[in-house]
Design an enzyme around this catalytic site. Structure first.
Site, PDB file in Angstrom:
ATOM      1  N   ASP A  24       0.820  -1.224   0.000  1.00 53.08           N
ATOM      2  CA  ASP A  24       0.000   0.000   0.000  1.00 53.08           C
ATOM      3  C   ASP A  24       0.851   1.270   0.000  1.00 53.08           C
ATOM      4  OD1 ASP A  24      -2.354   1.446   0.047  1.00 53.08           O
ATOM      5  OD2 ASP A  24      -2.487   1.418   2.233  1.00 53.08           O
ATOM      6  N   ARG A  37      -0.681   8.613 -10.404  1.00 52.11           N
ATOM      7  CA  ARG A  37      -0.699   7.428  -9.534  1.00 52.11           C
ATOM      8  C   ARG A  37       0.026   6.236 -10.172  1.00 52.11           C
ATOM      9  NH1 ARG A  37      -4.114   7.266  -5.423  1.00 52.11           N
ATOM     10  NH2 ARG A  37      -4.349   5.022  -5.634  1.00 52.11           N
ATOM     11  N   ASN A  72     -10.480  -3.167  -6.094  1.00 57.18           N
ATOM     12  CA  ASN A  72      -9.663  -2.259  -6.911  1.00 57.18           C
ATOM     13  C   ASN A  72     -10.265  -1.956  -8.296  1.00 57.18           C
ATOM     14  OD1 ASN A  72      -6.488  -3.438  -5.580  1.00 57.18           O
ATOM     15  ND2 ASN A  72      -7.696  -1.651  -4.987  1.00 57.18           N
TER      16      ASN A  72
HETATM   17  C1  FPP Z   1      -2.052   0.001  -3.250  1.00 60.16           C
HETATM   18  O1  FPP Z   1      -1.554   1.334  -3.237  1.00 60.16           O
HETATM   19  C2  FPP Z   1      -1.525  -0.716  -4.390  1.00 60.16           C
HETATM   20  C3  FPP Z   1      -2.265  -1.297  -5.378  1.00 60.16           C
HETATM   21  C4  FPP Z   1      -3.742  -1.295  -5.394  1.00 60.16           C
HETATM   22  C5  FPP Z   1      -1.631  -1.962  -6.518  1.00 60.16           C
HETATM   23  C6  FPP Z   1      -0.381  -2.715  -6.204  1.00 60.16           C
HETATM   24  C7  FPP Z   1       0.278  -3.029  -7.458  1.00 60.16           C
HETATM   25  C8  FPP Z   1       1.612  -2.947  -7.685  1.00 60.16           C
HETATM   26  C9  FPP Z   1       2.642  -2.689  -6.646  1.00 60.16           C
HETATM   27  C10 FPP Z   1       2.099  -3.193  -9.048  1.00 60.16           C
HETATM   28  C11 FPP Z   1       1.854  -4.633  -9.371  1.00 60.16           C
HETATM   29  C12 FPP Z   1       2.977  -5.226  -9.987  1.00 60.16           C
HETATM   30  C13 FPP Z   1       3.708  -6.244  -9.526  1.00 60.16           C
HETATM   31  C14 FPP Z   1       4.730  -6.777 -10.415  1.00 60.16           C
HETATM   32  C15 FPP Z   1       3.585  -6.865  -8.184  1.00 60.16           C
HETATM   33  P1  FPP Z   1      -2.578   2.512  -3.428  1.00 60.16           P
HETATM   34  O2  FPP Z   1      -2.703   2.785  -4.884  1.00 60.16           O
HETATM   35  O3  FPP Z   1      -3.855   2.191  -2.727  1.00 60.16           O
HETATM   36  O4  FPP Z   1      -1.845   3.707  -2.719  1.00 60.16           O
HETATM   37  P2  FPP Z   1      -2.528   4.895  -1.900  1.00 60.16           P
HETATM   38  O5  FPP Z   1      -3.191   4.268  -0.700  1.00 60.16           O
HETATM   39  O6  FPP Z   1      -1.376   5.745  -1.542  1.00 60.16           O
HETATM   40  O7  FPP Z   1      -3.489   5.572  -2.828  1.00 60.16           O
END
Ligand code: FPP
Length: 244
Positions: A24, A37, A72
């Site tokens: 996260d 983002r 998501n």
């Molecule tokens: C949460 O951060 C993250 C996600 C919903 C996506 C996670 C995906 C990746 C790290 C890329 C996937 C690729 C691989 C190879 C594993 P957020 O977007 O909710 O962050 P925020 O809370 O700061 O908005």
């Protein structure tokens, strides 16, 4: 001297068998830098690569990461596509480098809603890496803890209707075998970077006795040092499993 002490501490700590991570904070990492983002997800994918390699080097057996939840899909189409493209790219590269890295790939979640390309890559990655002995990475894709429990209940109900079992015979062990995580030991440590203090529908059944570790570090900045801090914290805890 300080360095030696640190080496000794590293050598003596117990590495859990299974660590699970909620990746996260990608969006906030990007916003802080005035970036879209998607840029946060891109650096987040690199952070994952580093952590997976490090996990292998310290002998971790299972690493489960929350890459895309059932919730998501509510994000903008642009952001969803960007995450899917990153996953595809990562899997393509992982398949190409497979013999060198010897990482096992596995997936938790309902993959049927993903693009046919991504489904195919997931299938190939899983099939070809079965033979490896290194860390097993479980990608949670279109995954939700409650949806997983409901799916397990449906599977059991169907088995009962088919005359394979009876409701009164259901045990926790049997129910575990109906989860996506069948055959994988429960996580001992669940790490959530990004400063939020919730589980967000992650491994609800499997983390009944897991130790949680929360940190304000945002996922794109989370590195081996942070993983070691989490493991050190895990080592300081007394796990009682309901006993005294
Ligand atoms: C949460 O951060 C993250 C996600 C919903 C996506 C996670 C995906 C990746 C790290 C890329 C996937 C690729 C691989 C190879 C594993 P957020 O977007 O909710 O962050 P925020 O809370 O700061 O908005």
């Amino acid at each position: 001297m300080f360095f030696k002490k640190k080496q000794k501490a590293l050598a003596e700590r117990k590495v859990p068998t299974h660590i699970a991570i909620v990746m996260d904070g990608n969006g906030r990492w990007a916003r802080k830098r005035g970036l879209p983002r998607q840029a946060g997800h891109k650096v987040g994918a690199e952070a994952f690569r580093t952590i997976a390699n490090y996990a292998k080097s310290i002998g971790l057996k299972y690493l489960t990461v929350y890459a895309f939840s059932t919730e998501n899909w509510k994000r903008s189409e642009e952001e969803v596509n960007a995450i899917m493209e990153l996953l595809e790219k990562y899997l393509r590269e992982a398949i190409a480098d497979m013999d060198k890295n010897r990482v096992k790939f596995y997936f938790f979640g309902d993959l049927s809603r993903l693009s046919p390309e991504l489904q195919e890559e997931a299938r190939i990655a899983m099939e070809r890496s079965k033979q490896y002995e290194g860390v097993q990475v479980n990608f949670c894709l279109n995954y939700g803890g409650r949806a997983e429990v409901v799916r397990a209940a449906q599977r059991f109900a169907q088995d009962c209707l088919d005359g394979k079992c009876r409701p009164e015979d259901l045990t926790e062990t049997h129910f575990s075998e109906l989860m996506y995580s069948a055959g994988v030991p429960d996580p001992e440590l669940v790490i959530r970077p990004g400063g939020e203090l919730r589980t967000s529908n992650f491994l609800l059944w499997q983390s009944a006795y897991a130790e949680y570790y929360f940190t304000d570090v945002l996922w794109p900045q989370f590195g081996p040092k942070d993983l070691e801090k989490a493991i050190a914290s895990f080592n300081e805890r007394k796990r009682r499993f309901g006993g005294v």
